[in-house]
Scaffold this active site. Sequence first.
Site, PDB file in Angstrom:
ATOM      1  CE  LYS A  29      40.250  16.050  46.975  1.00 35.82           C
ATOM      2  NZ  LYS A  29      41.621  16.218  46.573  1.00 35.82           N
ATOM      3  CG  ASN A  69      41.792  23.334  52.029  1.00 35.24           C
ATOM      4  OD1 ASN A  69      41.606  22.445  51.200  1.00 35.24           O
ATOM      5  ND2 ASN A  69      41.381  24.568  51.848  1.00 35.24           N
TER       6      ASN A  69
END
Length: 316
Positions: free
Chosen positions: A215, A14
Site C-alpha cells: 500500500k 494499526n
Amino acid sequence: MEKVERLVIALGGNALQSKDSGSTAEAQLSVVRETCEHIAELSVGGYEVAVVHGNGPQVGRILLASETAKEVVPAMPFDVCGAMSQGYIGYHIQQALRYALAKRNKNTPVVSLVTQMVVEADDPAFQNPSKPIGPFYSREEAEAIQREKGYAMKEDAGRGWRRVVPSPLPRRIVEIGQVRDLWDKTIVVTCGGGGVPVVETAQGRLEGVAAVIDKDFAAELLAEQVDADVLMILTEVEKVAINWGKPDQKDLSRMSLAEASRYVEEGHFAPGSMLPKVQAAMKFVRSDPGKKAVITSLDKALDALAGKTGTVITFA
C-alpha cells in the site's frame, strides 16, 4: 489566496486494527472511528486528502473463510478477496470519516472506490512471494499449513509466521481519472490494499492475479498522479530510526534522498516493515524535488505536518 496542500495518506495496519482487540468487524470499526478523528483534523486543518489503506490481515481472513467453507460454497479467487477487502474497509472508513467531519461542521462527502492496479505479468515478485497476509501462526502450525496447502510461509519481523504472497510493483491506476474527477469535492478512499492487482492482456482485457500490492508503493503512485504536495505514511512509530532496537538507536527528524539511500544500503530498515515506507518516500521526492514525504504515527500526523515531529524526507 494561499494554495491548499494536497495530501495522500497511507494508513498502516494499526490504523485499522488494534493488537489489543479481536479481529472482528466490530473491533475494526472501533479502531477506524478513532483513526478517522485524526484524518478529520487534517481535513479541517486545510489539507485536501485522499486515503490509501492496507489489507494484509483482512484479505487473509476473507480468503481463509472462503477456503474453509469451500465444501458449502465455491472458494473465491484471491483477487476477488482483495476487492472484497477494499469494499468493507472502505465502507468503515467512509462511514466513520463522514461522522468525524460532520462533528467538525464539515460536510465533505467521503467515497471509497474499488480500484484496480495494473502490474506486470513478468514482475520478479511472482517468483519470490514476500507479502505477509492473514493471521500469525507458530512455526509448527506454519509448517503444517505449508505441507497441507502448499502455501509459502515466512516469519514476519519476529512476531510469528504468516502466509506470504507475491507483491509486484504497481504500474498504473486504472481508475485514476475518476479519482481526479472526484478530488475537488470528495475525500476519496482509493487504492485500498494497494489496489486489486490486474495484468493487461494483449487484447486489452484486465485479469486479476493472486498477489497483494504494497500500500505504500500504491500511495506513492497515487500521490505522483494527483500531483500531491505531501505523501504521508502513517505507521506505529513516531519517527524512522537507524540501529532500531539497539543501544545506539537514533531517531531521525529529517532524511535527504542521499541519506535515505545510504541507510537502505546499510540495511537499517526491515523488509516488509519500514523498508517499503522509506523506499516509497524516496520514490516520491525523486519524482519531484519540490515535494516531501513524511513518516510518522497516526496520532502525530498534524504535528508532523507542522514540522514538530515525525521524519521528513526531502530531495536534498
